[in-house]
Design a protein around this motif. Structure first.
Motif, PDB file in Angstrom:
ATOM      1  N   VAL A   9       0.847  -1.194   0.000  1.00 28.43           N
ATOM      2  CA  VAL A   9       0.000   0.000   0.000  1.00 28.43           C
ATOM      3  C   VAL A   9       0.886   1.249   0.000  1.00 28.43           C
ATOM      4  CG1 VAL A   9      -1.756   1.307   1.259  1.00 28.43           C
ATOM      5  CG2 VAL A   9      -1.946  -1.182   1.080  1.00 28.43           C
ATOM      6  N   ILE A  10       1.948   1.236   0.773  1.00 26.15           N
ATOM      7  CA  ILE A  10       2.892   2.358   0.781  1.00 26.15           C
ATOM      8  C   ILE A  10       3.452   2.574  -0.626  1.00 26.15           C
ATOM      9  CG2 ILE A  10       5.139   3.167   1.618  1.00 26.15           C
ATOM     10  CD1 ILE A  10       4.474   1.677   4.274  1.00 26.15           C
ATOM     11  N   THR A  11       3.790   1.500  -1.306  1.00 25.73           N
ATOM     12  CA  THR A  11       4.344   1.569  -2.666  1.00 25.73           C
ATOM     13  C   THR A  11       3.334   2.142  -3.656  1.00 25.73           C
ATOM     14  OG1 THR A  11       5.741  -0.334  -2.184  1.00 25.73           O
ATOM     15  CG2 THR A  11       5.406   0.185  -4.497  1.00 25.73           C
ATOM     16  N   LEU A  12       2.062   1.942  -3.408  1.00 27.60           N
ATOM     17  CA  LEU A  12       1.000   2.417  -4.298  1.00 27.60           C
ATOM     18  C   LEU A  12       0.820   3.948  -4.254  1.00 27.60           C
ATOM     19  CD1 LEU A  12      -1.300   1.490  -6.202  1.00 27.60           C
ATOM     20  CD2 LEU A  12      -2.733   1.236  -4.176  1.00 27.60           C
ATOM     21  N   ILE A  13       1.248   4.573  -3.156  1.00 28.05           N
ATOM     22  CA  ILE A  13       1.047   6.017  -2.994  1.00 28.05           C
ATOM     23  C   ILE A  13       1.775   6.779  -4.107  1.00 28.05           C
ATOM     24  CG2 ILE A  13       1.476   8.014  -1.488  1.00 28.05           C
ATOM     25  CD1 ILE A  13       0.969   6.099   0.897  1.00 28.05           C
ATOM     26  N   ASP A  14       1.043   7.689  -4.743  1.00 28.08           N
ATOM     27  CA  ASP A  14       1.513   8.550  -5.841  1.00 28.08           C
ATOM     28  C   ASP A  14       1.793   7.808  -7.149  1.00 28.08           C
ATOM     29  OD1 ASP A  14       1.211  11.056  -4.660  1.00 28.08           O
ATOM     30  OD2 ASP A  14       3.127  10.878  -3.607  1.00 28.08           O
ATOM     31  N   GLN A  15       1.344   6.577  -7.258  1.00 28.41           N
ATOM     32  CA  GLN A  15       1.485   5.834  -8.509  1.00 28.41           C
ATOM     33  C   GLN A  15       0.194   5.923  -9.314  1.00 28.41           C
ATOM     34  OE1 GLN A  15       4.522   4.488  -9.377  1.00 28.41           O
ATOM     35  NE2 GLN A  15       5.053   5.577  -7.492  1.00 28.41           N
ATOM     36  N   ASP A  90     -10.149  -1.428  -3.798  1.00 29.34           N
ATOM     37  CA  ASP A  90      -8.896  -2.170  -3.582  1.00 29.34           C
ATOM     38  C   ASP A  90      -8.405  -1.981  -2.151  1.00 29.34           C
ATOM     39  OD1 ASP A  90      -9.016  -2.801  -6.301  1.00 29.34           O
ATOM     40  OD2 ASP A  90      -7.390  -1.431  -6.870  1.00 29.34           O
ATOM     41  N   LEU A  91      -8.436  -0.747  -1.656  1.00 30.89           N
ATOM     42  CA  LEU A  91      -7.975  -0.472  -0.290  1.00 30.89           C
ATOM     43  C   LEU A  91      -8.865  -1.133   0.753  1.00 30.89           C
ATOM     44  CD1 LEU A  91      -6.965   3.276  -0.618  1.00 30.89           C
ATOM     45  CD2 LEU A  91      -5.427   1.361  -0.144  1.00 30.89           C
ATOM     46  N   LYS A  92     -10.177  -1.073   0.553  1.00 25.49           N
ATOM     47  CA  LYS A  92     -11.086  -1.737   1.492  1.00 25.49           C
ATOM     48  C   LYS A  92     -10.716  -3.207   1.637  1.00 25.49           C
ATOM     49  CE  LYS A  92     -15.465  -1.240   1.218  1.00 25.49           C
ATOM     50  NZ  LYS A  92     -16.848  -1.168   0.748  1.00 25.49           N
ATOM     51  N   LYS A  93     -10.467  -3.859   0.515  1.00 24.14           N
ATOM     52  CA  LYS A  93     -10.140  -5.283   0.533  1.00 24.14           C
ATOM     53  C   LYS A  93      -8.758  -5.523   1.142  1.00 24.14           C
ATOM     54  CE  LYS A  93      -9.904  -9.316  -2.457  1.00 24.14           C
ATOM     55  NZ  LYS A  93     -10.070  -9.813  -3.823  1.00 24.14           N
ATOM     56  N   ARG A  94      -7.759  -4.785   0.665  1.00 25.28           N
ATOM     57  CA  ARG A  94      -6.378  -5.009   1.104  1.00 25.28           C
ATOM     58  C   ARG A  94      -6.200  -4.720   2.590  1.00 25.28           C
ATOM     59  NH1 ARG A  94      -2.703  -6.607   3.085  1.00 25.28           N
ATOM     60  NH2 ARG A  94      -0.497  -6.383   2.548  1.00 25.28           N
ATOM     61  N   LEU A  95      -6.885  -3.702   3.097  1.00 25.29           N
ATOM     62  CA  LEU A  95      -6.737  -3.313   4.502  1.00 25.29           C
ATOM     63  C   LEU A  95      -7.781  -3.955   5.404  1.00 25.29           C
ATOM     64  CD1 LEU A  95      -5.934   0.472   3.940  1.00 25.29           C
ATOM     65  CD2 LEU A  95      -4.316  -1.395   4.426  1.00 25.29           C
ATOM     66  N   ASN A  96      -8.604  -4.831   4.825  1.00 23.34           N
ATOM     67  CA  ASN A  96      -9.651  -5.537   5.574  1.00 23.34           C
ATOM     68  C   ASN A  96     -10.557  -4.549   6.320  1.00 23.34           C
ATOM     69  OD1 ASN A  96     -11.108  -7.779   6.392  1.00 23.34           O
ATOM     70  ND2 ASN A  96      -9.896  -8.031   8.262  1.00 23.34           N
ATOM     71  N   THR A 121      -8.840   8.178 -18.161  1.00 27.80           N
ATOM     72  CA  THR A 121      -8.766   8.484 -16.738  1.00 27.80           C
ATOM     73  C   THR A 121      -7.719   7.602 -16.083  1.00 27.80           C
ATOM     74  OG1 THR A 121     -10.071   8.803 -14.726  1.00 27.80           O
ATOM     75  CG2 THR A 121     -10.544   6.845 -16.000  1.00 27.80           C
ATOM     76  N   CYS A 122      -7.227   8.067 -14.967  1.00 24.90           N
ATOM     77  CA  CYS A 122      -6.349   7.259 -14.122  1.00 24.90           C
ATOM     78  C   CYS A 122      -6.626   7.646 -12.680  1.00 24.90           C
ATOM     79  CB  CYS A 122      -4.878   7.464 -14.474  1.00 24.90           C
ATOM     80  SG  CYS A 122      -4.255   9.113 -14.138  1.00 24.90           S
ATOM     81  N   GLN A 123      -6.234   6.770 -11.783  1.00 20.28           N
ATOM     82  CA  GLN A 123      -6.439   7.007 -10.362  1.00 20.28           C
ATOM     83  C   GLN A 123      -5.076   7.036  -9.677  1.00 20.28           C
ATOM     84  OE1 GLN A 123      -9.466   4.291  -8.771  1.00 20.28           O
ATOM     85  NE2 GLN A 123     -10.235   4.082 -10.858  1.00 20.28           N
ATOM     86  N   ARG A 124      -4.990   7.856  -8.631  1.00 16.47           N
ATOM     87  CA  ARG A 124      -3.738   7.990  -7.902  1.00 16.47           C
ATOM     88  C   ARG A 124      -4.052   8.074  -6.420  1.00 16.47           C
ATOM     89  NH1 ARG A 124      -1.615  11.769 -10.928  1.00 16.47           N
ATOM     90  NH2 ARG A 124      -0.485  10.285 -12.170  1.00 16.47           N
ATOM     91  N   LEU A 125      -3.544   7.126  -5.658  1.00 12.93           N
ATOM     92  CA  LEU A 125      -3.670   7.163  -4.201  1.00 12.93           C
ATOM     93  C   LEU A 125      -2.695   8.225  -3.692  1.00 12.93           C
ATOM     94  CD1 LEU A 125      -4.737   5.977  -1.524  1.00 12.93           C
ATOM     95  CD2 LEU A 125      -2.860   4.312  -1.639  1.00 12.93           C
ATOM     96  N   ARG A 126      -3.212   9.228  -3.015  1.00 16.73           N
ATOM     97  CA  ARG A 126      -2.365  10.325  -2.524  1.00 16.73           C
ATOM     98  C   ARG A 126      -1.861  10.092  -1.104  1.00 16.73           C
ATOM     99  NH1 ARG A 126      -0.031  12.821  -6.499  1.00 16.73           N
ATOM    100  NH2 ARG A 126      -1.476  13.729  -7.952  1.00 16.73           N
ATOM    101  N   SER A 127      -2.710   9.507  -0.261  1.00 23.55           N
ATOM    102  CA  SER A 127      -2.284   9.306   1.130  1.00 23.55           C
ATOM    103  C   SER A 127      -3.177   8.283   1.811  1.00 23.55           C
ATOM    104  CB  SER A 127      -2.334  10.629   1.901  1.00 23.55           C
ATOM    105  OG  SER A 127      -3.662  11.101   1.969  1.00 23.55           O
ATOM    106  N   VAL A 128      -2.636   7.686   2.858  1.00 23.55           N
ATOM    107  CA  VAL A 128      -3.391   6.797   3.749  1.00 23.55           C
ATOM    108  C   VAL A 128      -2.980   7.179   5.170  1.00 23.55           C
ATOM    109  CG1 VAL A 128      -3.898   4.434   4.437  1.00 23.55           C
ATOM    110  CG2 VAL A 128      -3.349   4.933   2.046  1.00 23.55           C
TER     111      VAL A 128
END
Length: 173
Positions: A9-15, A90-96, A121-128
């Motif tokens: 999840v950390i790796t996904l940030i800003d990708q 994706d986050l709901k599932k990955r973070l249970n 379109t694209c999506q970008r996770l900015r923060s958790v």
């Protein structure tokens, strides 16, 4: 729930993820139907001459930005329905975190969307966030940007969502 954020999840940030092209082009029939439903008589959407003079041609209402990317629930050859804002799910599932709400939503508009455009379109996770406890339960906040570009590669808008995923059974007293 672990307080540690998983490395993937950390790796996904800003990708940039979930890059897609819309299933259909922007069309004036949708614009007119949307405008008629709310009695929006703005000549930009109805009058070719006014649109040409003011915006260089017909445009879609700003509020319709995500309309062009709302997936149809069913389409020929598709085995599973598409979901908008896939990173959220994706986050709901990955973070249970089975429950989630959108706590904040903003849109920044750039170039107008025009009939005939096929948006990408694209999506970008900015923060958790770290784990938080709210009246809803224990979970995490996350911010996701969804970028929309026209066929010329110009940025049309960015929607920013702040979600809160949580476990209801751990709700604060």
């Amino acid at each position: 729930m672990s307080d540690e954020l998983p490395e993937d999840v950390i790796t996904l940030i800003d990708q940039t993820v979930h890059e897609e092209t819309a299933d259909f082009p922007v069309e004036r029939g949708y614009v007119w139907t949307a405008c008629a439903s709310v009695e929006n008589g703005n000549p930009l959407y109805w009058d070719e001459t006014a649109a040409a003079e003011i915006t260089g041609g017909p445009i879609a209402p700003l509020s319709m930005l995500s309309t062009w990317f709302r997936p149809h629930h069913w389409a020929p050859g598709r085995d599973e329905p598409k979901l908008p804002l896939q990173v959220h799910f994706d986050l709901k599932k990955r973070l249970n975190l089975p429950e989630a709400i959108i706590a904040e939503f903003t849109t920044v508009f750039h170039e107008p969307v025009r009939p005939g455009d096929v948006l990408t379109t694209c999506q970008r996770l900015r923060s958790v966030s770290p784990v938080k406890r709210t009246k809803l339960g224990r979970g995490r906040f996350w911010t996701i940007d969804v970028e929309y570009r026209n066929v010329r590669g110009e940025l049309c808008g960015v929607e920013s969502y702040t979600g809160f995923g949580y476990n209801r059974e751990e709700a604060a007293a």
